[in-house]
Design a protein around this motif. Structure first.
Motif, mmCIF file in Angstrom:
data_model
loop_
_atom_site.group_PDB
_atom_site.id
_atom_site.type_symbol
_atom_site.label_atom_id
_atom_site.label_comp_id
_atom_site.label_asym_id
_atom_site.label_seq_id
_atom_site.Cartn_x
_atom_site.Cartn_y
_atom_site.Cartn_z
ATOM 1 N N PHE A 62 11.581 14.305 3.375
ATOM 2 C CA PHE A 62 10.274 14.329 2.722
ATOM 3 C C PHE A 62 9.156 14.399 3.762
ATOM 4 O O PHE A 62 8.169 15.108 3.581
ATOM 5 N N GLU A 63 9.336 13.672 4.843
ATOM 6 C CA GLU A 63 8.346 13.713 5.921
ATOM 7 C C GLU A 63 8.290 15.101 6.537
ATOM 8 O O GLU A 63 7.227 15.607 6.887
ATOM 9 N N GLN A 64 9.452 15.727 6.662
ATOM 10 C CA GLN A 64 9.505 17.071 7.226
ATOM 11 C C GLN A 64 8.809 18.072 6.308
ATOM 12 O O GLN A 64 8.150 18.998 6.783
ATOM 13 N N MET A 65 8.963 17.899 5.008
ATOM 14 C CA MET A 65 8.258 18.767 4.067
ATOM 15 C C MET A 65 6.754 18.666 4.274
ATOM 16 O O MET A 65 6.034 19.663 4.235
ATOM 17 N N GLU A 66 6.283 17.450 4.499
ATOM 18 C CA GLU A 66 4.849 17.211 4.673
ATOM 19 C C GLU A 66 4.344 17.790 5.983
ATOM 20 O O GLU A 66 3.352 18.521 6.018
ATOM 21 N N GLY A 120 4.031 18.841 1.044
ATOM 22 C CA GLY A 120 4.273 17.465 0.643
ATOM 23 C C GLY A 120 3.713 17.171 -0.736
ATOM 24 O O GLY A 120 3.254 18.046 -1.460
ATOM 25 N N GLY A 121 3.749 15.912 -1.091
ATOM 26 C CA GLY A 121 3.278 15.475 -2.398
ATOM 27 C C GLY A 121 4.428 14.963 -3.231
ATOM 28 O O GLY A 121 5.566 15.428 -3.117
ATOM 29 N N ASP A 122 4.147 13.984 -4.073
ATOM 30 C CA ASP A 122 5.226 13.326 -4.785
ATOM 31 C C ASP A 122 6.000 14.254 -5.713
ATOM 32 O O ASP A 122 7.218 14.158 -5.810
ATOM 33 N N PHE A 123 5.326 15.159 -6.407
ATOM 34 C CA PHE A 123 6.084 16.044 -7.286
ATOM 35 C C PHE A 123 6.913 17.045 -6.482
ATOM 36 O O PHE A 123 7.992 17.454 -6.917
ATOM 37 N N ALA A 124 6.429 17.430 -5.314
ATOM 38 C CA ALA A 124 7.223 18.307 -4.448
ATOM 39 C C ALA A 124 8.518 17.608 -4.061
ATOM 40 O O ALA A 124 9.596 18.219 -4.054
ATOM 41 N N TYR A 125 8.430 16.312 -3.756
ATOM 42 C CA TYR A 125 9.635 15.553 -3.415
ATOM 43 C C TYR A 125 10.528 15.394 -4.645
ATOM 44 O O TYR A 125 11.749 15.489 -4.552
ATOM 45 N N ALA A 126 9.905 15.154 -5.796
ATOM 46 C CA ALA A 126 10.673 15.027 -7.036
ATOM 47 C C ALA A 126 11.407 16.332 -7.342
ATOM 48 O O ALA A 126 12.542 16.323 -7.837
ATOM 49 N N GLU A 147 9.564 4.686 4.526
ATOM 50 C CA GLU A 147 10.898 5.070 4.077
ATOM 51 C C GLU A 147 11.292 4.284 2.833
ATOM 52 O O GLU A 147 11.931 4.824 1.919
ATOM 53 N N GLU A 148 10.902 3.023 2.771
ATOM 54 C CA GLU A 148 11.184 2.226 1.582
ATOM 55 C C GLU A 148 10.417 2.756 0.373
ATOM 56 O O GLU A 148 10.924 2.730 -0.751
ATOM 57 N N GLU A 149 9.202 3.233 0.613
ATOM 58 C CA GLU A 149 8.443 3.875 -0.459
ATOM 59 C C GLU A 149 9.204 5.092 -0.981
ATOM 60 O O GLU A 149 9.341 5.296 -2.198
ATOM 61 N N TYR A 150 9.688 5.903 -0.060
ATOM 62 C CA TYR A 150 10.446 7.094 -0.443
ATOM 63 C C TYR A 150 11.715 6.704 -1.210
ATOM 64 O O TYR A 150 12.086 7.362 -2.186
ATOM 65 N N ALA A 151 12.398 5.656 -0.746
ATOM 66 C CA ALA A 151 13.645 5.230 -1.395
ATOM 67 C C ALA A 151 13.383 4.791 -2.834
ATOM 68 O O ALA A 151 14.108 5.174 -3.761
ATOM 69 N N MET A 191 0.842 -1.190 0.000
ATOM 70 C CA MET A 191 0.000 0.000 0.000
ATOM 71 C C MET A 191 0.879 1.243 0.000
ATOM 72 O O MET A 191 1.859 1.330 0.737
ATOM 73 N N THR A 192 0.543 2.189 -0.840
ATOM 74 C CA THR A 192 1.278 3.440 -0.888
ATOM 75 C C THR A 192 0.975 4.261 0.356
ATOM 76 O O THR A 192 -0.176 4.481 0.703
ATOM 77 N N LEU A 193 2.022 4.734 1.014
ATOM 78 C CA LEU A 193 1.850 5.394 2.292
ATOM 79 C C LEU A 193 2.003 6.906 2.205
ATOM 80 O O LEU A 193 1.957 7.581 3.203
ATOM 81 N N TYR A 194 2.235 7.441 1.025
ATOM 82 C CA TYR A 194 2.247 8.888 0.872
ATOM 83 C C TYR A 194 1.480 9.219 -0.392
ATOM 84 O O TYR A 194 1.247 8.381 -1.245
ATOM 85 N N LYS A 195 1.062 10.451 -0.470
ATOM 86 C CA LYS A 195 0.259 10.889 -1.606
ATOM 87 C C LYS A 195 1.014 10.653 -2.906
ATOM 88 O O LYS A 195 2.090 11.191 -3.126
ATOM 89 N N LYS A 196 0.450 9.856 -3.772
ATOM 90 C CA LYS A 196 1.131 9.523 -5.014
ATOM 91 C C LYS A 196 0.237 9.862 -6.187
ATOM 92 O O LYS A 196 -0.814 9.260 -6.384
ATOM 93 N N ILE A 197 0.658 10.840 -6.972
ATOM 94 C CA ILE A 197 -0.111 11.238 -8.138
ATOM 95 C C ILE A 197 0.679 10.955 -9.410
ATOM 96 O O ILE A 197 0.127 10.525 -10.403
ATOM 97 N N MET A 198 1.987 11.164 -9.380
ATOM 98 C CA MET A 198 2.787 10.934 -10.574
ATOM 99 C C MET A 198 2.658 9.484 -11.039
ATOM 100 O O MET A 198 2.615 8.569 -10.237
ATOM 101 N N ARG A 199 2.608 9.320 -12.349
ATOM 102 C CA ARG A 199 2.494 7.972 -12.912
ATOM 103 C C ARG A 199 3.901 7.389 -13.086
ATOM 104 O O ARG A 199 4.601 7.700 -14.051
#
Length: 295
Positions: free
Chosen positions: A150-154, A160-166, A80-84, A1-9
């Motif tokens: 990334f967690e701190q950004m959120e 937060g958000g996947d593109f913000a992390y990207a 963290e593994e999701e982020y990695a 299960m994805t544990l952070y907001k994931k929009i990017m394909r």
């Protein structure tokens, strides 16, 4: 299960092989002068995203744990593994995009390495703790990131958000692009010969160009892979708006001191990120020729 907001394909996208995982190494030692995890979070956000150059807090070797021994009790969380995995896919995307863009210029792109770490890390630019936030070291052509950022950004920045992390990763890769093109070293040489105010202005120009390159990556990554969906760019622009020197200084001390800015105002960072994302054309990314007032 994805544990952070994931929009990017990103499903099915490859993972970069240019990643060294040092998580759990050298992270048990104390980090002097930070004041615990709360202070660490604040410092990470403020040092990287506001008035100071992250590398200015490097080379304090007595303050950091540098052991290469792996902590036996270290176990990354599922998040963290999701982020990695996310970071490895984004880095791979930057490799594909910049290899293509350099080829258009008649050049060969040499991808940077990315080091994932926890707590503290040793780089060719010196020893660093998580307090410096993500940073790029041109001496070893490597970007370093503690994924807890990334967690701190959120939680701390509401950015937060996947593109913000990207965007964070692509910005640091943008500094690598500057290094390969010679821009980064030229800027640093000029900064060493000028006044503090002028050096700060050159730093702003350098950071805004890295923002442009991050947006430029997004444009071409989407063109290659259809990676972006509605809301992605907005996440990045939201993050950019919250990492301007003016915004962060006001948050930290209630007022801004323009002559100390060295990353750019919020509106500038948003503008250059958006310009890169809308044009995808490196010819529109010259932040050094315009007058400082026109950036």
């Amino acid at each position: 299960m994805t544990l952070y907001k994931k929009i990017m394909r990103l499903d099915g996208r490859r993972f970069s092989n240019n990643v060294e995982d040092r998580r759990g190494k050298g992270s048990a030692g104390k980090i002097a002068g930070i004041g615990g995890i709360g202070g660490l979070i604040i410092a990470a956000l403020f040092v990287w995203l506001s008035g100071g150059n992250p590398l200015s807090v490097l080379n304090n070797s007595s303050s950091f744990a540098t052991s290469d021994e792996i902590r036996g009790d270290y176990k990354p969380t599922p998040q963290e593994e999701e982020y990695a995995n996310f970071a490895k896919q984004i880095l791979a995307g930057t490799e594909d995009v910049w290899t293509s863009e350099f080829k258009k210029l008649g050049l060969t792109y040499r991808p940077p390495k990315m080091v994932l770490y926890t707590g503290s890390v040793s780089s060719a630019c010196g020893n660093a703790s998580s307090a410096v936030g993500p940073f790029y070291c041109s001496a070893d052509e490597t970007l370093y990131i503690d994924l807890s950022f990334f967690e701190q950004m959120e939680t701390q920045m509401k950015a937060g958000g996947d593109f913000a992390y990207a965007y964070v990763i692509a910005h640091e890769v943008g500094h690598h692009v500057q290094h390969l093109l010679g821009t980064l070293e030229q800027a640093h040489e000029q900064m060493a010969r000028t006044s503090k105010t002028e050096a700060n202005q050159l730093s702003v120009r350098t950071e805004l160009q890295a923002d442009f390159y991050a947006g430029m990556w997004a444009f071409h990554d989407n063109k290659m892979f259809g990676s972006l969906e509605a809301g992605d760019i907005e996440e990045g622009l939201n993050a950019a708006s919250k990492i301007g020197d003016d915004y962060l200084q006001k948050q930290a001390q209630g007022y801004a001191v323009p002559e100390t800015f060295n990353h750019g105002r919020s509106d500038q960072r948003v503008r250059w990120l958006e310009r890169g994302a809308s044009t995808g054309d490196i010819r529109h990314g010259d932040t050094f020729s315009p007058s400082y007032a026109d950036l």
